[in-house]
Scaffold this motif. Structure first.
Motif, mmCIF file in Angstrom:
data_model
loop_
_atom_site.group_PDB
_atom_site.id
_atom_site.type_symbol
_atom_site.label_atom_id
_atom_site.label_comp_id
_atom_site.label_asym_id
_atom_site.label_seq_id
_atom_site.Cartn_x
_atom_site.Cartn_y
_atom_site.Cartn_z
ATOM 1 N N LEU A 842 0.800 -1.222 0.000
ATOM 2 C CA LEU A 842 0.000 0.000 0.000
ATOM 3 C C LEU A 842 0.827 1.263 0.000
ATOM 4 O O LEU A 842 0.277 2.349 -0.069
ATOM 5 C CB LEU A 842 -0.914 0.011 1.236
ATOM 6 N N GLY A 843 2.117 1.123 0.140
ATOM 7 C CA GLY A 843 2.871 2.364 0.184
ATOM 8 C C GLY A 843 4.251 2.129 0.750
ATOM 9 O O GLY A 843 4.688 1.007 0.970
ATOM 10 N N SER A 844 4.935 3.220 0.958
ATOM 11 C CA SER A 844 6.324 3.096 1.383
ATOM 12 C C SER A 844 6.681 4.282 2.253
ATOM 13 O O SER A 844 6.097 5.354 2.113
ATOM 14 C CB SER A 844 7.177 3.038 0.120
ATOM 15 N N MET A 845 7.615 4.101 3.150
ATOM 16 C CA MET A 845 8.072 5.233 3.958
ATOM 17 C C MET A 845 9.477 4.972 4.454
ATOM 18 O O MET A 845 9.959 3.830 4.420
ATOM 19 C CB MET A 845 7.131 5.477 5.121
ATOM 20 N N GLN A 846 10.114 6.036 4.924
ATOM 21 C CA GLN A 846 11.473 5.902 5.421
ATOM 22 C C GLN A 846 11.479 6.126 6.916
ATOM 23 O O GLN A 846 10.825 7.034 7.417
ATOM 24 C CB GLN A 846 12.362 6.950 4.773
ATOM 25 N N LEU A 847 12.201 5.292 7.611
ATOM 26 C CA LEU A 847 12.344 5.515 9.037
ATOM 27 C C LEU A 847 13.606 4.821 9.508
ATOM 28 O O LEU A 847 14.166 3.982 8.799
ATOM 29 C CB LEU A 847 11.112 5.036 9.809
ATOM 30 N N ALA A 848 14.034 5.195 10.709
ATOM 31 C CA ALA A 848 15.265 4.612 11.246
ATOM 32 C C ALA A 848 14.934 3.284 11.906
ATOM 33 O O ALA A 848 13.781 2.968 12.177
ATOM 34 C CB ALA A 848 15.879 5.577 12.256
ATOM 35 N N VAL A 849 15.982 2.508 12.189
ATOM 36 C CA VAL A 849 15.761 1.214 12.832
ATOM 37 C C VAL A 849 16.463 1.186 14.178
ATOM 38 O O VAL A 849 17.413 1.928 14.415
ATOM 39 C CB VAL A 849 16.285 0.033 11.979
ATOM 40 N N GLN A 850 15.968 0.321 15.051
ATOM 41 C CA GLN A 850 16.677 0.030 16.284
ATOM 42 C C GLN A 850 16.640 -1.470 16.490
ATOM 43 O O GLN A 850 15.723 -2.152 16.022
ATOM 44 C CB GLN A 850 16.054 0.761 17.475
#
Lengths: 898, 195
Positions: A842-850
């Motif tokens: 449904l879509g895409s996004m950018q985020l950091a990981v931990q």
């Protein structure tokens, strides 16, 4: 120290006789002498003793004289033996105890004026009782206070080394976050490894500390215990329904304490099976939302593009006029209502009465629709009861527990403590089946890690294994031979090897689980969000009921299929009929006798049978324009549901959106009128917890600003519409409910329910079961995306309400990061804090990981309480065809380095 | 004799004798030294233990003595003291009173609060002249109380000495409350005997 409590039902011990103060007393051999003495009614002073865990024997106050021993004996660690002659009073004992107090006081700082425990301190009490006024030699420790943790401060100057905190944490809660360490020449209590404390922050160590050695940072120095008014109420965060005391001073909530802080230490250990009296981090440190600066204090009306403050009268006039106009022009079916399960029973009852009798529409639903109704429908359909049949005592005393689809410690911590007590004291075998390494999995005897989303297949495997291993209870299946044959035919195609491959739960494990479950005398199945908030939730609960039926665990005492609820009153929402298919009392809305009864009681004509819309249908109706007015109480569909549900478009289309909430939520920002409601600390009412127990909520402070209780606003609304409601307080509503649902309140005890499966098994079971076990891959096919994205609850938060509590945000802020398994991170060559691109269908996004060790490989996790970034918008929504429950907590994603 | 008695009677009546007889005491008192204080020109000497207006004291280095322990609030029989205690954000773990109110209209000047104070922050002065036209000024807030303390420091100290709460010696003046010290940021020098 290994002393078995005398009240443990499993203890096999000889009954002996001993003499206490000249009177002969019978007791079990080997139990603590202190318990025996207190069972006679005599309470000896003690500081380090607590009835929830084994005695430690460090304070030296519980001295008694035993004939044959020269020195006084510490009764807590002495084991009762036959023929003991004990003296518990006398001048010599008084002096001996006085010496013990003086020993403690001589290393205790003179901190009483600035100590938070002043007035609530056992050392003070002991000093007063024994008349200590002068100390021969006093030596101070001058240890600096450990203020590193965000929540608790450890002042080791005041510590009397009673080890209650360590024992409660290790024994009762099985968290084991504290230890003794010799530092600077003194034995100090420090967090494990002497690092800053980072644990579940349940605060039980704070509650049991007899002195002020452990103090609460959020209420530091703000109060003295005698200044505060204590109100007993029920916590508003989860379905456990823990009792807590809201301590208020001058109309401000200063702190929250649990019964554990105030309970008589000399309680009956068997009573802990019903709950040990503690609360969790949310209840204890999450009270700051009550007087948060973000609280709405005035009603708001939309003028142009803005929401401006308006007085109540003007707002209510506008709201009522517009509702009436819409009803007149487009009929009552153009109006719908949504309510949250954080409201009290009385308010839920009034809500559905307002919608059905006031607005004359059956378009209403509550937040129980997000998952709990799956369980309710399944349980009602199969067993005739719409709730968990077992209470906390049954959970504690179980011999076998299957915990499937539930991260219990994070969602319902106090129910998890019951299971921990079952493991520790009652030696239960616990099988935890989950797609993450949960806290319960680390403590259980049989943890199983499965592939995400395969819980349904696991249950198929368990049923098949039960049949293959012939763990069938003859009495139960003999009554319904046809049904049993139908079940056998339905699972004929299930192959344990296939199940093992797809779920990653070995055949051995499946067989062991069923064996443990079937052979135990008290077996419980506990399912939660991993089952009811996922696709096929309804069918999966029915499968669990099948499993319990064939192994004969449905009508035995202490056995059953249970669930836990996320919001405090989800059970009450269903019981009060806040759903289009139910009338109060969980009768069907289409049941003619019930309809007549309610129509007569309310003196109205009910909306037509078969009409009505649930949550998903209401939103669809808003989108198409069929529903023009929506009354939202406490709910926040815009922030909860994924973007694919097009909630914003639906709400935009409405002619009238009225939101009633203590805070200005995302949905409220779109409203035409916002009515300030007050929180559960400012009103009276009741909650029904997951056991079915009705618990009282009491008013601790006056409603803030101009906010009003929900029942009051609804009564005003109804009266303005022409109904003549005469409710002056929530007691009046209770009286009405008591008349219509006799026995519902049941004085705070869960009503005994008896599951009756006969009707279900003899009517159409064969057709049902044939489709239930259809061969299928896990419901979300891999479709080329290697990772499973899960959203769920974390311990420190509950829904969106906890994000308004500053304390909880301090403890667990929104890191905005995706939690991944460290091995996966290594494979993708990302490290902590690197940004990745998360893509779903449904879509895409950018985020950091931990990195997070409890996340299983090939899965990732994001807490459902935060919408920055809006990871929920990557989810697709699947609506259950039978129950209308929308599920959106799991999807498949691709993760790449951004 | 009847004539003499009658003459005496007539004479007494003519010369208003009863009046002069009664005024003997009055005339005698005219020449006595008066014991009335001509207040406000003359003022009574008050003893050191006199319980006048309350004052909050500071240490010699201008640090507030009050630790916000609320014991005075608990001891007050008229419940006229209100204390809001807080942790001083600049000095962690130091407790102090951020707000301190004494409603002097309710106060009965019993002195229990001064007795209760563990750090001798409260004392009573010889001030009794604080009448006003505005009743609101009679709710003494923290600022006012410290002002009174500054202005009447000597009297306040004398009160404490007279009531045996403090000794007029060097060690007493240097004694101050040793707070718990945070491991992250110590805020007080260690006590003398610890070096």
């Amino acid at each position: 120290m290994g002393l078995k409590p005398g009240t443990n039902p499993d203890v096999e011990a000889v009954t002996i006789e001993l003499s206490i103060d000249g009177k002969s007393v019978t007791a079990k051999s080997g139990v603590s002498l202190y318990d025996v003495i207190s069972s006679t009614g005599k309470i000896i002073p003690a500081m380090c003793y607590h009835y929830t865990f084994d005695p430690f024997g460090s304070c030296g106050m519980c001295l008694v004289m035993q004939e044959g021993k020269k020195a006084p004996v510490r009764s807590c660690t002495a084991k009762a033996a036959a023929g003991m002659i004990i003296k518990t009073d006398g001048d010599d004992l008084f002096l001996a105890r006085k010496k013990a107090v003086e020993k403690h006081l001589s290393v205790h700082p003179l901190d009483c004026p600035v100590c938070d425990a002043d007035g609530h301190c056992e050392l003070q009490d002991m000093a007063f009782r024994h008349g200590v006024t002068n100390l021969a030699n006093a030596k101070q420790k001058f240890i600096p206070e450990d203020t590193r943790s965000p929540v608790l401060d450890f002042n080791m100057n005041r510590c009397i080394a009673c080890a209650e905190c360590i024992n409660v944490c290790k024994d009762v809660l099985m968290i084991d976050a504290l230890q003794f360490m010799k530092k600077g020449g003194f034995n100090q209590v420090v967090p494990k490894g002497d690092l800053a404390l980072s644990c579940e922050f349940c605060g039980d160590c704070l509650a049991v500390c007899p002195v002020g050695a452990i103090t609460n940072k959020f209420s530091k120095y703000l109060y003295k215990p005698w200044q505060m008014k204590k109100t007993t109420t029920t916590c508003n965060y989860c379905g456990d329904g823990c009792q807590m005391y809201l301590e208020t001073k001058d109309a401000e909530v200063v702190r929250v304490t649990s019964p554990l802080s105030w309970k008589n230490k000399w309680g009956d250990r068997a009573e802990t099976a019903k709950g040990h009296g503690g609360i969790c981090v949310r209840g204890r440190f999450g009270f700051e939302y009550i007087d948060s600066a973000a609280r709405l204090k005035q009603p708001l009306l939309r003028k142009g593009n803005q929401l401006v403050e308006a007085p109540w009268l003007e707002t209510m006039h506008q709201v009522v006029d517009r509702f009436s106009e819409i009803r007149r022009k487009h009929g009552p079916d153009a109006i719908a209502g949504l309510i949250t399960a954080r409201c009290t029973n009385e308010e839920l009852y009034l809500f559905q009465k307002l919608m059905r009798a006031g607005f004359q529409t059956n378009h209403l639903d509550s937040s129980a629709r997000y998952g709990h109704l799956n369980f309710v429908h399944a349980s009602q359909h199969a067993l005739g009861i719409g709730r968990s049949p077992n209470d906390w005592e049954d959970l504690t005393k179980a011999k076998a527990v299957i915990l499937i689809g539930s991260n219990l410690t994070e969602t319902n911590p106090l129910t998890a403590v019951r299971i921990k007590e079952a493991i520790r004291v009652y030696k239960a075998q616990v099988v935890v089946i989950d797609s993450a390494v949960t806290n319960m999995a680390k403590l259980a005897s049989h943890p199983v890690l499965i592939a995400p989303g395969t819980e349904g297949l696991v249950i198929d495997g368990l049923v098949k294994a039960a049949l293959e291993l012939d763990l069938i209870d003859e009495t139960s299946v003999k009554k319904h031979p046809h049904a049993f044959e139908a079940l056998k035919a339905a699972v004929a195609h299930v192959s344990l090897e296939q199940v093992a491959v797809q779920t990653r739960m070995s055949v051995e494990s499946l067989k062991d689980t069923v064996t443990i479950f079937a052979e135990a005398s008290r077996s419980i199945i506990l399912c939660a969000e991993g089952i009811v908030r996922r696709p096929d939730g309804y069918q999966n609960v029915l499968k669990l009921i099948d499993l319990a039926w064939i192994t004969g665990k449905l009508d035995q005492p202490g056995c059953g299929v249970n669930t836990v609820t996320e919001e405090p009153n989800e059970q009450g929402a269903v019981d009060m009929g806040a759903a289009p298919e139910f009338l109060p009392g969980q009768v069907s809305f289409n049941d003619q006798t019930a309809r007549d009864r309610f129509a007569k009681a309310w003196d109205v004509t009910l909306p037509a049978a078969g009409s009505g819309a649930n949550l998903v249908e209401i939103l669809k109706g808003c989108k198409t324009g069929q529903i023009r007015a929506l009354y939202v109480i406490g709910e926040n569909p815009l922030a909860t549901l994924p973007a694919s549900m097009e909630v914003r478009a639906a709400l935009d289309r409405l002619e009238l959106l009225v939101v009633q909430d203590p805070f200005l939520t995302e949905t409220a920002r779109m409203a035409h009128a916002v009515l300030p409601a007050c929180t559960s600390a400012e009103k009276d009412g009741t909650f029904t917890n997951l056991e079915g127990r009705v618990l009282r909520v009491r008013e601790a402070i006056d409603p803030i600003g101009e906010s009003l209780p929900d029942w009051h606003i609804m009564t005003a609304l109804a009266n303005a519409l022409g109904c003549q409601w005469e409710y002056e307080s929530s007691n009046d509503v209770q009286a009405e409910i008591m008349k219509l649902l006799p026995g519902y309140y049941n004085l705070g005890q869960p009503r005994k329910v008896v599951p009756v499966i006969d009707h279900y098994l003899s009517n159409g079971y064969a057709a049902d079961v044939a489709v239930r076990y259809r061969a299928s891959a896990p419901s979300d096919a891999k479709n080329g995306r290697p990772f499973a994205l899960l959203m769920g609850q974390v311990l420190y938060h509950s829904g969106k309400l906890s994000t308004e509590a500053i304390g909880l945000i301090t403890i667990a802020p929104n890191t905005g990061r995706l939690r991944m398994n460290p091995q996966d991170m290594e494979r993708l060559a990302v490290s902590e804090g690197t940004t990745v691109r998360l893509t779903s269908d449904l879509g895409s996004m950018q985020l950091a990981v931990q990195s997070d060790h409890s996340i299983a490989p090939q899965t990732c996790f994001f807490p459902e309480h935060f919408n920055e970034p809006p990871v929920k918008d990557l989810m697709s929504v699947q609506v259950d065809p039978t129950t209308g429950v929308p599920t959106f907590k799991q999807t498949r994603v691709t993760i790449e380095k951004a | 004799m009847r004539v003499a008695a009658l003459t005496k009677q007539i004479l007494q009546a003519a010369l208003f004798y009863e009046i002069w007889d009664a005024m003997k005491v009055t005339f005698k008192h005219m020449f006595h030294k008066p014991i009335t204080f001509q207040y406000p020109r003359e003022q009574r000497t008050l003893p050191d233990t006199h319980r006048g207006a309350l004052a909050l004291l500071r240490y010699d280095d201008h640090q507030e003595r009050c630790v916000g322990c609320d014991l005075c609030e608990a001891a007050c029989p008229s419940r006229c003291i209100k204390v809001i205690s807080l942790e001083d954000p600049e000095r962690p773990l130091q407790r102090y009173a951020s707000e301190f109110y004494i409603d002097i209209t309710k106060c009965v000047f019993c002195g229990y609060c001064v007795e209760a104070c563990p750090v001798n922050a409260l004392a009573m002065t010889k001030m009794y002249e604080f009448s006003t036209h505005d009743k609101r000024t009679l709710l003494f807030d923290k600022k006012r109380l410290y002002e009174i303390g500054e202005r009447h420091l000597e009297d306040a100290k004398k009160y404490l000495y007279a009531h045996n709460q403090e000794k007029n010696v060097e060690e007493s003046r240097e004694y101050r409350y040793y707070f718990p010290q945070s491991v992250l940021k110590p805020t007080q020098p260690p006590p003398k005997h610890l070096g």
